[in-house]
Design a protein around this motif. Structure first.
Motif, PDB file in Angstrom:
ATOM      1  N   ASP A 149       0.861  -1.182   0.000  1.00  0.00           N
ATOM      2  CA  ASP A 149       0.000   0.000   0.000  1.00  0.00           C
ATOM      3  C   ASP A 149       0.903   1.241   0.000  1.00  0.00           C
ATOM      4  OD1 ASP A 149      -2.970   1.010   1.260  1.00  0.00           O
ATOM      5  OD2 ASP A 149      -1.246   2.241   1.778  1.00  0.00           O
ATOM      6  N   ILE A 150       0.761   2.103  -1.006  1.00  0.00           N
ATOM      7  CA  ILE A 150       1.616   3.294  -1.077  1.00  0.00           C
ATOM      8  C   ILE A 150       0.745   4.530  -1.201  1.00  0.00           C
ATOM      9  CG2 ILE A 150       3.467   4.457  -2.329  1.00  0.00           C
ATOM     10  CD1 ILE A 150       4.454   1.733  -3.193  1.00  0.00           C
ATOM     11  N   ARG A 151       1.017   5.489  -0.342  1.00  0.00           N
ATOM     12  CA  ARG A 151       0.239   6.739  -0.330  1.00  0.00           C
ATOM     13  C   ARG A 151       1.208   7.912  -0.365  1.00  0.00           C
ATOM     14  NH1 ARG A 151      -5.070   5.128   3.081  1.00  0.00           N
ATOM     15  NH2 ARG A 151      -4.865   2.888   2.756  1.00  0.00           N
ATOM     16  N   GLN A 152       0.757   8.988  -0.955  1.00  0.00           N
ATOM     17  CA  GLN A 152       1.634  10.161  -1.065  1.00  0.00           C
ATOM     18  C   GLN A 152       0.885  11.407  -0.627  1.00  0.00           C
ATOM     19  OE1 GLN A 152       3.257  12.889  -4.702  1.00  0.00           O
ATOM     20  NE2 GLN A 152       3.702  10.746  -4.959  1.00  0.00           N
ATOM     21  N   ARG A 153       1.581  12.257   0.098  1.00  0.00           N
ATOM     22  CA  ARG A 153       1.049  13.596   0.368  1.00  0.00           C
ATOM     23  C   ARG A 153       2.220  14.557   0.395  1.00  0.00           C
ATOM     24  NH1 ARG A 153       0.524  15.602   6.576  1.00  0.00           N
ATOM     25  NH2 ARG A 153       2.375  14.550   7.361  1.00  0.00           N
ATOM     26  N   ALA A 500       6.168   9.666   0.452  1.00  0.00           N
ATOM     27  CA  ALA A 500       5.382   8.440   0.267  1.00  0.00           C
ATOM     28  C   ALA A 500       5.332   7.669   1.575  1.00  0.00           C
ATOM     29  CB  ALA A 500       5.992   7.574  -0.830  1.00  0.00           C
ATOM     30  N   TYR A 501       4.171   7.077   1.842  1.00  0.00           N
ATOM     31  CA  TYR A 501       3.928   6.283   3.041  1.00  0.00           C
ATOM     32  C   TYR A 501       3.595   4.867   2.582  1.00  0.00           C
ATOM     33  CZ  TYR A 501       3.495  10.902   5.181  1.00  0.00           C
ATOM     34  OH  TYR A 501       3.742  12.183   5.594  1.00  0.00           O
ATOM     35  N   GLN A 502       4.489   3.930   2.886  1.00  0.00           N
ATOM     36  CA  GLN A 502       4.308   2.553   2.403  1.00  0.00           C
ATOM     37  C   GLN A 502       3.927   1.645   3.568  1.00  0.00           C
ATOM     38  OE1 GLN A 502       7.359   1.107  -0.298  1.00  0.00           O
ATOM     39  NE2 GLN A 502       7.288  -0.945   0.594  1.00  0.00           N
TER      40      GLN A 502
END
Lengths: 532, 532
Positions: A149-153, A500-502
């Motif tokens: 799961d990868i998220r970006q802010r 990025a938050y993995q």
């Protein structure tokens, strides 16, 4: 209420470092009223490296708690600054008029522009897209390897140094676009005030500091320093705690900051908005039908605010002929009737005069405006030359800050294209075109795109809308970084970087990229924009 | 078909400048097979400044027509490159394995990654948001002044110089992420091949050149040069026609390019991805329940590809105790059973060996992997030290490229936080945490955000997903520009700049910002995202 305002607008002549009034120990400067040549009270003494250190230390300390505020908290902070400026509008306008020699109507408009852009960034914070939220959900069954799961802010860069500009004592100064966009992004700001308006700077800094206090923010969120560019300015830009720089001013000043920053062990973004002559192309059809009208309107744009705009039309390019003759005749006529209005400072007036002298040596004088007894007045000047002479002269291609412009008479459309292709980078490029000019305009447009940050038709470059779509920027030397804008909604991006938050546990995810979209913002999920 | 492939993959030892094979005149280099120490045919001779000039002149000439292509045309071009790479996959993989010493499975995966990112950018081009289209419609009745119609879209910066990386002969090299994102943006590309894989570079360059021809593009859209970094590389970065630089490699190499670019009259973006030790934080709960498992998995990540990853876990930080003891015991055991695999080049192997020697002088050796007869093999190394020793040593904090790592044993959580706060910028920061570690992780997260481009939990930093949300970047010295990513969808933004169009006649507006949204893309109208 009046008493309160009078109290709150009594000038102290001090810097404001993390909420504290601090008296400088260096050279004393004063505001200067260019309308009557008087020096204004109080004196302001330059700060030193210890003051830079204190401001940067406080900003670094403030960065953690300030960036931890919500978008809503920062939106309210920006609105609080805007409201504070409106509360002190009358004394603020009076002081800014006195320190700039600019008309009251112009300064009043600039207060509105300044509060307007603070509120624009408040709206952008609430809308939420500024975080650039993206989510690529996990694919546990993907072969040969599962996808995490990868998220970006986006998060803010850190403390930002802002250099106030001389020519917009409000909109490009202490609470101007650079400060508003940096504060919106979550970056503490340290402003170096411009010497041309120290009293205005102090008033605005106190409006910001009051908002810092009222909103319960860390006092290091904002500081105001006075000092020289080469001294205090260099110390500020090279301080390791400063992570980005915003500057509006001269080419030499901007390049000095770029060079100082390049000497840092850690490279940082330097957003210097510098020099532009803002070419205006007059196409044949437009000249034929309204050459005279264009000439008059051109002089209006040229002389407004003594020509002290980054977007002043310093260059006119057209094919020789009766239409251009009509333009020149009307411009000459309008110019001869124009009055000499004061410039911001004696140094700027002197630089203007020597710039005009240099142009006089290489181009033909068309007309000058009226002279004045005021030694800091700007006497408008219009020159003309041919394309080969223009192409061969660095002097003619350079910016003269003030109401000076050069008409380049081209033999034909090809020569006009060659002049366009030879231009340096610009903030703006203007085309006056009628329906019959569409093909010529279409041919010119790709060149103008590579030269300018803003292309405008059938208008004048002075006047920069503050909105979502504006670009106030452009290729070097218009700016040191063409990827951004210093005016308009996208300015906030200059002070952000993506993270990025993995596979970060859901309990730890920031709201911008949390499950269920608690902020209700637009996000890109697996590449598709959605509010779900 | 086989004959065609054999023909098309016969190496010439030449550069490819705007579609033409050109033989260099300088020093000759050859591919090197690290598995058996043999030099590979053919020889490749370095180019010179005349070759740089030719490639840049062609790229500048190609820029106009290339940026005038539609998104769909560029998407097909990228897909054509991907298809060409797949056509030559067998000989390409064989050559890349020979030139890198990396396992065939790894190189096969890298071909897939390379074609995958070319196709990701094709999808991004078709989706259309990359143009950043914004429209602030005219408000003719606004008081005191009407608002003009202002529209914004992104255009490409111009020709881009790309420096191939040693450690990803495909995914970060000639047709790697930098090239794919620059070509997607509409920028011609001039690649300086890495000396470590000249044959692979030639094969990939021909796949690109074939696609240029097949899609009818200007031949200057792509060139491949061979040459030294300080010589040809500097000439390329300082060429005035180059408008941005992409680099992946060492800190010294990246900083040299940044310095060379800083000497240009015109500043340009330099995207140098350089040095990172990729700290791994082991929290108490995770260590207590699975310290041994973590130790074994850590060694797997450490030794993969001889540790030649930008994201190799070069630093482990944990609080001393039985859990960490179990981790170290398992890691020691796994390491003692690991084999020495070849490194990419003799120079890299030598640099690794001296880096390990330097660490040996300042930290305690935990274990080394097996030795090897191959002089270019990487013999894994694991060290340990305490927090004060680590904090006091630049050597221990620096990157050693290869399978080397240091465990920093902290006295308590506060000391672990202090170590985190003292770190330089990183590409990644990893946390191993169980449910009982959530508070400790929450406390650590803000620090990690300011230190790294990607934060990951309960995994290992090696392995970088190519997707929309990935960030492969981070604060200096991980990169020279933390505002961007070199992997993933947002990489295209590095090569774009915004242009505003004010009152431009409808007939002249680019489709991205034309009335009626002919491209069907997301656009921001008066600040609101819409597809209308």
């Amino acid at each position: 209420m009046t008493a309160t305002i009078a109290e709150s607008t009594r000038l102290t002549g001090q810097m404001l470092i993390a909420g504290k009034l601090v008296t400088g120990t260096g050279q004393e400067i004063r505001g200067f009223d260019p309308a009557n040549g008087t020096l204004l009270d109080p004196g302001y003494r330059y700060g030193d490296e210890a003051n830079v250190d204190a401001a940067c230390a406080a900003a670094a300390e403030a960065f953690g708690p300030y960036r931890a505020t919500t978008s809503e908290q920062r939106a309210r902070f920006l609105e609080s600054i805007a409201a504070n400026l409106e509360t002190i509008a009358a004394p603020l306008i009076a002081r800014a008029v006195a320190e700039s020699g600019l008309p009251e109507a112009r300064i009043t408009g600039e207060v509105g522009r300044t509060t307007g852009q603070l509120r624009l960034f408040a709206a952008i914070l609430r809308e939420g897209s500024w975080t650039g939220a993206r989510i690529d959900p996990a694919l546990p069954d993907r072969k040969p390897l599962p996808r995490p799961d990868i998220r970006q802010r986006a998060i803010p860069l850190g403390p930002v140094a802002v250099f106030g500009a001389s020519n917009f004592p409000l909109a490009f100064s202490v609470a101007g676009g650079d400060t508003a966009s940096a504060l919106a992004a979550g970056c503490p700001v340290v402003v170096k005030a411009h010497d041309a308006h120290p009293g205005t700077s102090e008033l605005v800094a106190r409006a910001i500091t009051d908002a810092v206090t009222a909103e319960g923010l860390h006092p290091g969120t904002f500081s105001l320093l006075f000092g020289s560019g080469p001294g205090l300015g260099t110390a500020l830009v090279t301080d390791p705690r400063i992570k980005a720089v915003g500057f509006t001013g001269s080419r030499s000043g901007g390049l000095a900051l770029v060079a100082a920053a390049a000497g840092r062990p850690e490279p940082i973004p330097v957003y210097a908005e510098m020099s532009s002559v803002n070419p205006v192309f007059l196409l044949d059809g437009a000249l034929a039908t309204r050459g005279g009208d264009l000439g008059r309107a051109f002089v209006g744009s040229l002389t407004m605010g003594s020509g002290q705009f980054c977007t002043n039309p310093g260059l006119v390019i057209a094919v020789d002929g009766p239409g251009l003759d009509a333009f020149v005749a009307a411009a000459r006529d309008a110019l001869s009737q124009s009055s000499a209005t004061p410039m911001l400072t004696p140094a700027i007036a002197k630089s203007y005069a020597s710039g005009v002298d240099a142009l006089s040596a290489e181009a033909d004088l068309v007309e000058r405006g009226a002279d004045s007894d005021n030694p800091v007045a700007c006497r408008p000047a219009l020159f003309s030359t041919d394309a080969p002479t223009f192409a061969g002269s660095e002097v003619l291609q350079g910016e003269v800050f003030g109401s000076s412009s050069i008409i380049v008479r081209c033999a034909d459309v090809d020569e006009m294209s060659t002049v366009a292709a030879g231009l340096e980078g610009q903030l703006t490029a203007t085309v006056h075109a009628d329906d019959t000019d569409l093909d010529a305009a279409r041919a010119l447009l790709p060149t103008l795109e590579t030269k300018a940050g803003r292309i405008l038709f059938n208008g004048w470059p002075t006047g920069v809308e503050v909105g979502y779509a504006m670009v106030h920027g452009g290729p070097f030397p218009a700016t040191s970084d063409s990827r951004t804008t210093s005016v308009g909604g996208r300015a906030i991006e200059r002070f952000l970087r993506p993270v990025a938050y993995q596979d970060v546990p859901k309990a730890l995810l920031p709201s911008a990229i949390a499950d269920g979209n608690p902020d209700g913002s637009w996000r890109r999920i697996d590449g598709e924009l959605t509010r779900d």
